[in-house]
Every structure is written in structure tokens, then in C-alpha cells.
Scaffold this motif. Structure first.
Motif, PDB file in Angstrom:
ATOM      1  N   ASP A 187     -27.159  -2.081  -0.920  1.00  0.00           N
ATOM      2  CA  ASP A 187     -27.322  -2.679  -2.241  1.00  0.00           C
ATOM      3  C   ASP A 187     -25.978  -3.136  -2.801  1.00  0.00           C
ATOM      4  O   ASP A 187     -25.849  -4.257  -3.295  1.00  0.00           O
ATOM      5  N   THR A 188     -24.991  -2.268  -2.711  1.00  0.00           N
ATOM      6  CA  THR A 188     -23.668  -2.616  -3.229  1.00  0.00           C
ATOM      7  C   THR A 188     -23.106  -3.821  -2.487  1.00  0.00           C
ATOM      8  O   THR A 188     -22.548  -4.742  -3.091  1.00  0.00           O
ATOM      9  N   ARG A 189     -23.238  -3.800  -1.166  1.00  0.00           N
ATOM     10  CA  ARG A 189     -22.793  -4.956  -0.363  1.00  0.00           C
ATOM     11  C   ARG A 189     -23.424  -6.248  -0.871  1.00  0.00           C
ATOM     12  O   ARG A 189     -22.741  -7.246  -1.069  1.00  0.00           O
ATOM     13  N   GLU A 190     -24.744  -6.214  -1.047  1.00  0.00           N
ATOM     14  CA  GLU A 190     -25.444  -7.438  -1.447  1.00  0.00           C
ATOM     15  C   GLU A 190     -25.029  -7.897  -2.841  1.00  0.00           C
ATOM     16  O   GLU A 190     -24.914  -9.093  -3.102  1.00  0.00           O
ATOM     17  N   VAL A 191     -24.830  -6.941  -3.741  1.00  0.00           N
ATOM     18  CA  VAL A 191     -24.394  -7.296  -5.092  1.00  0.00           C
ATOM     19  C   VAL A 191     -23.024  -7.974  -5.034  1.00  0.00           C
ATOM     20  O   VAL A 191     -22.775  -8.986  -5.697  1.00  0.00           O
ATOM     21  N   ILE A 192     -22.140  -7.449  -4.201  1.00  0.00           N
ATOM     22  CA  ILE A 192     -20.808  -8.052  -4.058  1.00  0.00           C
ATOM     23  C   ILE A 192     -20.933  -9.454  -3.441  1.00  0.00           C
ATOM     24  O   ILE A 192     -20.292 -10.412  -3.891  1.00  0.00           O
ATOM     25  N   LEU A 193     -21.759  -9.580  -2.410  1.00  0.00           N
ATOM     26  CA  LEU A 193     -21.889 -10.887  -1.744  1.00  0.00           C
ATOM     27  C   LEU A 193     -22.471 -11.934  -2.690  1.00  0.00           C
ATOM     28  O   LEU A 193     -22.048 -13.096  -2.685  1.00  0.00           O
ATOM     29  N   THR A 194     -23.447 -11.528  -3.520  1.00  0.00           N
ATOM     30  CA  THR A 194     -24.014 -12.473  -4.480  1.00  0.00           C
ATOM     31  C   THR A 194     -22.954 -12.925  -5.487  1.00  0.00           C
ATOM     32  O   THR A 194     -22.831 -14.120  -5.782  1.00  0.00           O
ATOM     33  N   ALA A 195     -22.179 -11.960  -5.992  1.00  0.00           N
ATOM     34  CA  ALA A 195     -21.104 -12.309  -6.933  1.00  0.00           C
ATOM     35  C   ALA A 195     -20.072 -13.208  -6.255  1.00  0.00           C
ATOM     36  O   ALA A 195     -19.534 -14.138  -6.868  1.00  0.00           O
ATOM     37  N   ALA A 196     -19.803 -12.957  -4.976  1.00  0.00           N
ATOM     38  CA  ALA A 196     -18.812 -13.758  -4.250  1.00  0.00           C
ATOM     39  C   ALA A 196     -19.307 -15.190  -4.067  1.00  0.00           C
ATOM     40  O   ALA A 196     -18.550 -16.148  -4.258  1.00  0.00           O
ATOM     41  N   ALA A 239     -19.544  -8.180  -9.909  1.00  0.00           N
ATOM     42  CA  ALA A 239     -20.470  -7.281  -9.224  1.00  0.00           C
ATOM     43  C   ALA A 239     -20.535  -5.911  -9.890  1.00  0.00           C
ATOM     44  O   ALA A 239     -21.354  -5.069  -9.503  1.00  0.00           O
ATOM     45  N   GLY A 240     -19.648  -5.677 -10.879  1.00  0.00           N
ATOM     46  CA  GLY A 240     -19.633  -4.381 -11.552  1.00  0.00           C
ATOM     47  C   GLY A 240     -19.096  -3.254 -10.685  1.00  0.00           C
ATOM     48  O   GLY A 240     -19.545  -2.112 -10.785  1.00  0.00           O
ATOM     49  N   VAL A 241     -18.154  -3.569  -9.789  1.00  0.00           N
ATOM     50  CA  VAL A 241     -17.576  -2.533  -8.920  1.00  0.00           C
ATOM     51  C   VAL A 241     -16.049  -2.613  -8.995  1.00  0.00           C
ATOM     52  O   VAL A 241     -15.481  -3.570  -9.539  1.00  0.00           O
ATOM     53  N   ASP A 242     -15.427  -1.612  -8.408  1.00  0.00           N
ATOM     54  CA  ASP A 242     -13.966  -1.598  -8.366  1.00  0.00           C
ATOM     55  C   ASP A 242     -13.472  -2.557  -7.285  1.00  0.00           C
ATOM     56  O   ASP A 242     -14.063  -2.623  -6.202  1.00  0.00           O
ATOM     57  N   PRO A 243     -12.378  -3.308  -7.535  1.00  0.00           N
ATOM     58  CA  PRO A 243     -11.859  -4.215  -6.508  1.00  0.00           C
ATOM     59  C   PRO A 243     -11.564  -3.509  -5.180  1.00  0.00           C
ATOM     60  O   PRO A 243     -11.726  -4.106  -4.106  1.00  0.00           O
ATOM     61  N   ALA A 244     -11.157  -2.220  -5.279  1.00  0.00           N
ATOM     62  CA  ALA A 244     -10.855  -1.494  -4.035  1.00  0.00           C
ATOM     63  C   ALA A 244     -12.091  -1.397  -3.147  1.00  0.00           C
ATOM     64  O   ALA A 244     -11.988  -1.393  -1.904  1.00  0.00           O
ATOM     65  N   LEU A 245     -13.282  -1.364  -3.766  1.00  0.00           N
ATOM     66  CA  LEU A 245     -14.520  -1.270  -2.984  1.00  0.00           C
ATOM     67  C   LEU A 245     -14.779  -2.580  -2.237  1.00  0.00           C
ATOM     68  O   LEU A 245     -15.279  -2.571  -1.102  1.00  0.00           O
ATOM     69  N   VAL A 246     -14.437  -3.702  -2.880  1.00  0.00           N
ATOM     70  CA  VAL A 246     -14.597  -4.998  -2.203  1.00  0.00           C
ATOM     71  C   VAL A 246     -13.702  -5.036  -0.968  1.00  0.00           C
ATOM     72  O   VAL A 246     -14.141  -5.419   0.126  1.00  0.00           O
TER      73      VAL A 246
END
Lengths: 212, 212
Positions: free
Chosen positions: B13-22, B43-50
Motif C-alpha cells: 500500500d505504501t509503495r503504491e501511494v508513493i508511486l501514485t504521488a510520484a 504521499a504523506g510519508v517521510d522522504p527517507a521511506l521513499v
């Protein structure tokens, strides 16, 4: 809007009903399998009306595809001066159409070609019956080689259309027609006319590799 | 499914949220304008997670595009033997990918490239930043000529992918890889490496014909 040659458009509703029936028939049964009679039945009109509006089945298919041109017209121009420089003339005629007012219809045709399995099948049938089948004898190509030669040349032209007009990637998108003809003319000439060592030996029927 | 190299996928889920934001950021601001920080915020996450999930911004873009490969890997293979026969090696590497299990992802990428204005813009940005910008120095091309040389070669490869894998037009669709390399290798070689008279003179700034 695409300007149509020849007949008056007639009742636009009837035209559209016939075109919708034609698209379904061509996609489902192929060009050869789809009769004017069956298309007329599908549209709920008399076959004579289909002929009246669209003329031949070839022209009905071109209209159903919203084709910006009859590919044979390009070939007429390309073959007018013989086989020398034929590649350059094909590329120049292609650019003139796509750089002109009919280019938007070409982009729409390409978009629909990759849109769904259904429209892809329709486009494939269009290429096979409206381009390849009619062009190979017209260009005087060897029947055993003509199909591959035409699809090689077609792949370069479709790629040009994709890069320059759909994706619009620079610097190709704004390169001058002269530069593109100088670059791609020899490619198309080689695919259509020149010897292609390593290409046809493996494709001869009866050859050991002929069953691929 | 596309096999991904390298890192574990993490929370899907987190991956997909990041990819959509990207995807949104790359399409709206371009590759250079879209920062990892802004994508993380979207994506509402920390840049380190990306960084943890995707590594570099290049790799994030490749993942966002569902690219079947890193184009630089193809270029590594193509340049391994110097400039002679580079065209043939490019075509062979391209065919190996598209004829293999990653081909389906390539078809999906091409379909999305022409799907909408939005996805077309994303694909164009992908070609410019992930292929052209990185490839011109890698192939040792003249910076003033490299962009057009690459887009000419790319147009042939995109056209090959369209004809063989998307539209599937025969006989090109089932021609042997050897025959296609024999046909198209010299084309790509000429576009990338050979002199192209009539192509570059007209594009020189300051040339009399430069205002076309």
C-alpha cells in the motif's frame, strides 16, 4: 474536421449507424468476411444505401477507421518516379500528410490502434487489407518478400509518427522535413528495394528455418 | 507480473501511494522539478521511506512508469563491444527484452504512452530524462547531434515495438530475431554512428538554412 472526398455526406445519423455496424463487422469477421450486405443488415438499411454513401468496401473501411487518407494515394505519389529515391518520396509524402491539417486524424487513428484489443484488431485488419495487400503489387515487390519489406518500412513510419506527432519528443518533433527525409529516406529505400542480406534467406519456404 | 530487481517491495500500500504521488509530480513538474521531498509530502510519508523503497529518483521514475527495464542496462550491453555493430547489438538487446517475459510490461508502457495527454506527457519526460539525457554521453555521441541521433534510432525501435508486439502485423510479428537484426541493425547503426549528410548541416545554428 477531416475533409472527405467525393460523395456528399448524406444523413449524418444514417452514415454513423452504417459506420458503427461496419467497425463491428470488420473487427469481428475481418475485412474479407464482412459483407456489405451483412453490414447493411446490422445497420438496418438497404445495401444500396451503403454503396451510395461509401462506394466500395475499401472506401467504407477507410471511412470506418476515420483514416486521414487512402494509403494508395501516398503510394501513387511514391511510385510516380520509379524505384530510385522511392524511400525518400514515401517519407516526404508521409510527412506532408502528418504535418498538415490531416495530421490530427492520424494521431487519433494511432491512439485508437493501441487503445483496446478490439480497436487494435481493427487497425491490424486495416493495415493488412488496405495497405499491405494493395501496396505489394503496386510497388512491384516480390510477393515472397513484399510483406516483410512493407512491414519493415511501415515500422519506421509508425515509429516516426509516434515520436514526432504523438509523444512529440525533441529534437525529432521539430526537425525539418528535409532533415527527416535525409535521415529516413535511405532506411525506407533499403527496406523496400535494396538487397537485404540475412533477412530473406531465413524466410524462404522450404528452408529449414521456414517453420518459425 | 513484472519482476523487480533489488530491494524488497515493503508494504504494497505504501509503495503504491508513493508511486501514485510520484506519477502526479513527474507529470506536473517534470523530472527535475519533482523533488523526492515533495513526492513524500504528497504521499504523506517521510522522504527517507521513499529512498528506502526506491533508491534514487531515477529508479523511482522507472518504477512509477512500470518500466520493464532500466534503459541504461540495454545501453551497457550495446556499448560493450565499441561502436562497430552497435546498431545490431541495440536491436538484439531490444528484441530479447520484448520477446521475453518483460515484453508484456513494455506493451503496457506503450499503450499508456498514447493513452491520454497526461500519460503521454509522463512518457515524454521519461524518454527525455531516463533515455536521452543519460544515453548521449554514454554512447559517446556529439552533444550537438546526439539528441536527434537518439530520437531517430528510438523512432525505429518504438515502431518495431508497435508493429511486432502491439499491432502484431505479419510477417514482422513472427519474423526471426536474426532477420530483424539483419534488417534494422544497419538502420540503427547509421542513425547513431554514421555520417548523415543532409541531416545535421541544416540544423547547425548560424547556418543559412537554420531558420526552417
Amino acid at each position: 474536421m477531416v475533409r472527405r472526398t467525393g460523395r456528399r455526406p448524406g444523413n449524418p445519423d444514417t452514415r454513423e449507424v452504417i459506420l458503427t455496424a461496419a467497425r463491428e463487422a470488420f473487427a469481428e469477421k475481418g475485412f474479407d468476411g464482412a459483407s456489405i450486405r451483412a453490414i447493411a443488415t446490422g445497420a438496418g438499411v438497404d445495401p444500396a444505401l451503403v454503396h451510395h454513401y461509401f462506394g466500395t468496401k475499401d472506401k467504407l473501411f477507410l471511412a470506418a477507421m476515420n483514416s486521414p487518407l487512402d494509403p494508395l494515394d501516398v503510394l501513387d505519389e511514391a511510385t510516380a518516379g520509379g524505384r530510385d529515391e522511392m524511400g525518400a518520396r514515401v517519407v516526404r509524402a508521409f510527412l506532408r500528410i502528418w504535418d498538415g491539417p490531416r495530421g490530427a486524424a492520424g494521431v487519433a487513428l494511432l491512439r485508437s490502434a493501441v487503445g483496446t484489443e478490439w480497436t487494435t484488431r481493427l487497425f491490424r485488419e486495416f493495415v493488412l487489407t488496405q495497405v499491405l495487400r494493395r501496396a505489394v503489387p503496386k510497388l512491384g515487390l516480390d510477393p515472397g518478400e513484399g510483406g516483410l519489406r512493407m512491414t519493415l518500412a511501415g515500422s519506421q513510419l509508425v515509429g516516426l509518427a509516434m515520436a514526432r506527432y504523438v509523444i512529440k519528443v525533441e529534437p525529432l518533433a521539430s526537425a525539418s522535413p528535409d532533415a527527416i527525409v535525409a535521415a529516413m529516406g535511405p532506411t525506407v529505400q533499403r527496406y523496400l528495394v535494396d538487397d537485404l542480406p540475412g533477412v530473406f534467406p531465413g524466410l524462404q519456404p522450404g528452408d529449414d528455418a521456414g517453420d518459425h
